[in-house]
Design a protein around this motif. Structure first.
Motif, mmCIF file in Angstrom:
data_model
loop_
_atom_site.group_PDB
_atom_site.id
_atom_site.type_symbol
_atom_site.label_atom_id
_atom_site.label_comp_id
_atom_site.label_asym_id
_atom_site.label_seq_id
_atom_site.Cartn_x
_atom_site.Cartn_y
_atom_site.Cartn_z
ATOM 1 N N ILE A 1 -9.382 4.956 -8.362
ATOM 2 C CA ILE A 1 -10.441 4.043 -7.938
ATOM 3 C C ILE A 1 -9.856 2.660 -7.710
ATOM 4 O O ILE A 1 -8.848 2.286 -8.329
ATOM 5 N N THR A 2 -10.467 1.917 -6.821
ATOM 6 C CA THR A 2 -10.071 0.534 -6.604
ATOM 7 C C THR A 2 -11.291 -0.356 -6.777
ATOM 8 O O THR A 2 -12.414 0.132 -6.950
ATOM 9 N N LEU A 3 -11.069 -1.659 -6.766
ATOM 10 C CA LEU A 3 -12.160 -2.601 -6.941
ATOM 11 C C LEU A 3 -12.649 -3.103 -5.595
ATOM 12 O O LEU A 3 -11.946 -3.019 -4.588
ATOM 13 N N ILE B 1 -2.361 -0.254 -11.107
ATOM 14 C CA ILE B 1 -1.206 0.133 -10.310
ATOM 15 C C ILE B 1 -1.140 -0.778 -9.092
ATOM 16 O O ILE B 1 -2.036 -0.784 -8.247
ATOM 17 N N THR B 2 -0.072 -1.577 -9.016
ATOM 18 C CA THR B 2 0.073 -2.545 -7.931
ATOM 19 C C THR B 2 1.292 -2.271 -7.058
ATOM 20 O O THR B 2 1.602 -3.044 -6.150
ATOM 21 N N GLY B 3 1.992 -1.189 -7.323
ATOM 22 C CA GLY B 3 3.165 -0.836 -6.539
ATOM 23 C C GLY B 3 3.855 0.358 -7.152
ATOM 24 O O GLY B 3 3.352 0.969 -8.097
ATOM 25 N N TYR B 4 5.018 0.687 -6.643
ATOM 26 C CA TYR B 4 5.773 1.816 -7.188
ATOM 27 C C TYR B 4 6.469 1.373 -8.463
ATOM 28 O O TYR B 4 7.278 0.444 -8.459
ATOM 29 N N ARG B 5 6.133 2.032 -9.567
ATOM 30 C CA ARG B 5 6.629 1.682 -10.896
ATOM 31 C C ARG B 5 6.323 0.214 -11.218
ATOM 32 O O ARG B 5 7.093 -0.450 -11.900
ATOM 33 N N ASP B 6 5.213 -0.267 -10.713
ATOM 34 C CA ASP B 6 4.830 -1.654 -10.928
ATOM 35 C C ASP B 6 3.335 -1.706 -11.244
ATOM 36 O O ASP B 6 2.511 -1.225 -10.462
ATOM 37 N N SER B 7 2.999 -2.251 -12.396
ATOM 38 C CA SER B 7 1.604 -2.374 -12.811
ATOM 39 C C SER B 7 1.385 -3.748 -13.412
ATOM 40 O O SER B 7 2.326 -4.420 -13.850
ATOM 41 N N VAL B 8 0.139 -4.202 -13.403
ATOM 42 C CA VAL B 8 -0.218 -5.420 -14.110
ATOM 43 C C VAL B 8 -1.377 -5.094 -15.044
ATOM 44 O O VAL B 8 -2.073 -4.085 -14.873
ATOM 45 N N MET B 9 -1.579 -5.946 -16.041
ATOM 46 C CA MET B 9 -2.680 -5.773 -16.972
ATOM 47 C C MET B 9 -3.819 -6.681 -16.543
ATOM 48 O O MET B 9 -3.591 -7.874 -16.253
ATOM 49 N N TYR B 10 -5.035 -6.137 -16.514
ATOM 50 C CA TYR B 10 -6.176 -6.944 -16.096
ATOM 51 C C TYR B 10 -7.408 -6.513 -16.870
ATOM 52 O O TYR B 10 -7.560 -5.338 -17.218
ATOM 53 N N ARG B 11 -8.290 -7.476 -17.102
ATOM 54 C CA ARG B 11 -9.446 -7.252 -17.968
ATOM 55 C C ARG B 11 -10.682 -6.825 -17.167
ATOM 56 O O ARG B 11 -10.942 -7.339 -16.091
ATOM 57 N N ALA B 12 -11.414 -5.892 -17.698
ATOM 58 C CA ALA B 12 -12.710 -5.473 -17.144
ATOM 59 C C ALA B 12 -13.785 -5.815 -18.163
ATOM 60 O O ALA B 12 -13.577 -5.692 -19.374
ATOM 61 N N LEU C 1 -7.309 5.901 -13.051
ATOM 62 C CA LEU C 1 -6.195 5.168 -12.457
ATOM 63 C C LEU C 1 -6.776 4.117 -11.510
ATOM 64 O O LEU C 1 -7.392 4.458 -10.503
ATOM 65 N N VAL C 2 -6.598 2.847 -11.852
ATOM 66 C CA VAL C 2 -7.094 1.768 -11.004
ATOM 67 C C VAL C 2 -5.947 1.282 -10.125
ATOM 68 O O VAL C 2 -4.846 1.007 -10.622
ATOM 69 N N VAL C 3 -6.192 1.189 -8.823
ATOM 70 C CA VAL C 3 -5.171 0.740 -7.877
ATOM 71 C C VAL C 3 -5.673 -0.506 -7.153
ATOM 72 O O VAL C 3 -6.851 -0.621 -6.829
ATOM 73 N N ALA C 4 -4.774 -1.453 -6.903
ATOM 74 C CA ALA C 4 -5.145 -2.677 -6.178
ATOM 75 C C ALA C 4 -3.881 -3.451 -5.860
ATOM 76 O O ALA C 4 -2.874 -3.343 -6.566
ATOM 77 N N LEU D 1 0.836 -1.209 0.000
ATOM 78 C CA LEU D 1 0.000 0.000 0.000
ATOM 79 C C LEU D 1 0.864 1.250 0.000
ATOM 80 O O LEU D 1 0.527 2.245 -0.654
ATOM 81 N N HIS D 2 1.976 1.217 0.730
ATOM 82 C CA HIS D 2 2.910 2.356 0.693
ATOM 83 C C HIS D 2 3.426 2.562 -0.729
ATOM 84 O O HIS D 2 3.526 3.696 -1.215
ATOM 85 N N ASP D 3 3.764 1.451 -1.399
ATOM 86 C CA ASP D 3 4.282 1.538 -2.764
ATOM 87 C C ASP D 3 3.224 2.071 -3.724
ATOM 88 O O ASP D 3 3.516 2.893 -4.598
ATOM 89 N N ILE D 4 1.997 1.590 -3.596
ATOM 90 C CA ILE D 4 0.914 2.071 -4.448
ATOM 91 C C ILE D 4 0.698 3.564 -4.240
ATOM 92 O O ILE D 4 0.564 4.337 -5.201
ATOM 93 N N ALA D 5 0.674 3.981 -2.974
ATOM 94 C CA ALA D 5 0.484 5.403 -2.671
ATOM 95 C C ALA D 5 1.609 6.241 -3.253
ATOM 96 O O ALA D 5 1.375 7.311 -3.830
ATOM 97 N N SER D 6 2.842 5.752 -3.141
ATOM 98 C CA SER D 6 3.992 6.499 -3.672
ATOM 99 C C SER D 6 3.878 6.681 -5.174
ATOM 100 O O SER D 6 4.188 7.748 -5.716
ATOM 101 N N GLU D 7 3.405 5.636 -5.875
ATOM 102 C CA GLU D 7 3.263 5.723 -7.327
ATOM 103 C C GLU D 7 2.196 6.735 -7.712
ATOM 104 O O GLU D 7 2.411 7.571 -8.600
#
Length: 369
Positions: A286-288, A353-364, A317-320, A215-221
């Motif tokens: 936003i988050t899920l 956005i899953t961390g600082y400079r870290d993202s994953v691709m996910y389908r909606a 920006l989706v965060v999780a 969560l700290h990493d996500i917030a930092s990003e």
């Protein structure tokens, strides 16, 4: 999924006839009896996707640059660029620009390092890409290890598996010197590619995420993306609440807040107040909903269809945490705004956005999909 496809039909054409590439020697290579192989390599890449072809659509260029192969294999596609019979690097660039304008979610391209340079010159890091190796020179990190691996990677994305978005170097060498036995590789930029899931920084031993560190990493990003004069709509949920806490701002856990220049403008806005507060460039964080996977339609009714349209998909920006995404077991995020047309516009692949400079691709997806 809306995929882009660009094939450099002459990629690697000089390899089999000892010309060590295709730059500037296409006519000579063909005269020596070289056979174009880029479309065959792309066919191999697309074969793992045949089982889900009714769930995919392609935006491509005409003829050998994509349309011919897609038609042959029975994929749905739209031609966004009319290519000439004899293609060049400029056609790869023009096709990339046309596909970028069509807002494809992932650009698949076949070629070698020269093609990667051409795509990078247009796309840079604005769009995830994946290369199908078809050239003589494959020094760039944007290519899958094999053509089939490229297709398998996209298939895994469609299945809902988590794929990290990583920055990969675009490299190329001087072919004229290469033909003289001199290899001088040079970095020309980088593009973002989907890669198998990786954990970086905030992990515990055994590959488990540490929620607090993540969560700290996500917030930092997210905070690092906040520019002066830009407004951020902060949605509901504990992940977004943690970002607000990191900013030292009061947060409405089950409501929507508005910040600018890392300062709170308004708390717990109504739908009408939120709509009036949106200015060009406003971002939505936003988050899920954990377990259910709802992105829109549960617990955030202030984010009405007109509010979402005013903000625009590109500004969401989706965060999780990866743990929360993995708990969905491959099920897509759910879009349920109450506006069927908007639901369709919002479906597809999102960088989470899953961390600082870290993202994953996910389908909606729409709940009726």
């Amino acid at each position: 999924m809306k995929l882009g496809l660009i094939i450099n039909p002459v990629a690697g054409v000089g390899g089999s006839v000892a010309l060590k590439g295709s730059d500037g020697v296409v006519e000579e290579a063909l005269a020596r009896g070289a056979v174009k192989q880029a479309n065959n390599r792309t066919r191999t890449a697309l074969e793992p996707l045949l089982a889900v072809k009714d769930k995919l659509s392609f935006i491509t260029a005409s003829g050998e640059m994509g349309a011919d192969l897609l038609q042959e294999m029975g994929f749905r596609f739209e031609v966004a660029y009319q290519a000439p019979k004899d293609t060049s690097a400029e056609d790869s660039k023009a096709a990339a620009k046309a596909l970028l304008d069509k807002h494809v979610e992932l650009l698949l391209f076949a070629g070698g390092d020269g093609t990667a340079r051409d795509i990078c010159a247009v796309v840079e890091e604005t769009l995830p890409v994946l290369g199908v190796p078809a050239g003589c020179k494959i020094h760039s990190g944007v290519y899958a290890v094999t053509p089939k691996a490229a297709g398998e990677l996209i298939a895994s994305l469609h299945r809902g598996e988590l794929l990290s978005l990583v920055d990969a170097d675009v490299m190329d060498i001087d072919e004229s010197q290469f033909r003289q036995g001199v290899v001088r590789a040079k970095r020309f930029g980088e593009m973002r590619i989907p890669s198998s899931l990786r954990y970086v920084q905030a992990v515990k031993q055994g590959g488990k995420e540490s929620d607090e560190l993540v969560l700290h990493d996500i917030a930092s990003e997210v905070i690092s993306r906040m520019e002066l004069g830009q407004r951020f709509v902060m949605g509901s949920g504990s992940t977004v609440a943690f970002i607000m806490e990191e900013l030292g701002l009061a947060n409405t856990l089950l409501g929507v807040d508005l910040i600018e220049n890392e300062q709170l403008l308004e708390s717990d806005l109504t739908e009408a107040q939120l709509f009036e507060a949106i200015i060009p460039g406003t971002k939505l964080v936003i988050t899920l909903i954990g377990g259910q996977g709802h992105l829109f339609g549960r617990g955030n009714q202030q984010l009405s269809p007109r509010v979402i349209r005013a903000i625009g998909r590109d500004n969401i920006l989706v965060v999780a945490t990866k743990r929360k995404l993995q708990a969905l077991d491959g099920r897509p995020l759910i879009i349920d705004t109450g506006d069927a047309a908007l639901d369709r516009e919002l479906t597809g692949i999102y960088p989470i956005i899953t961390g600082y400079r870290d993202s994953v691709m996910y389908r909606a997806a729409n709940p009726t999909d």
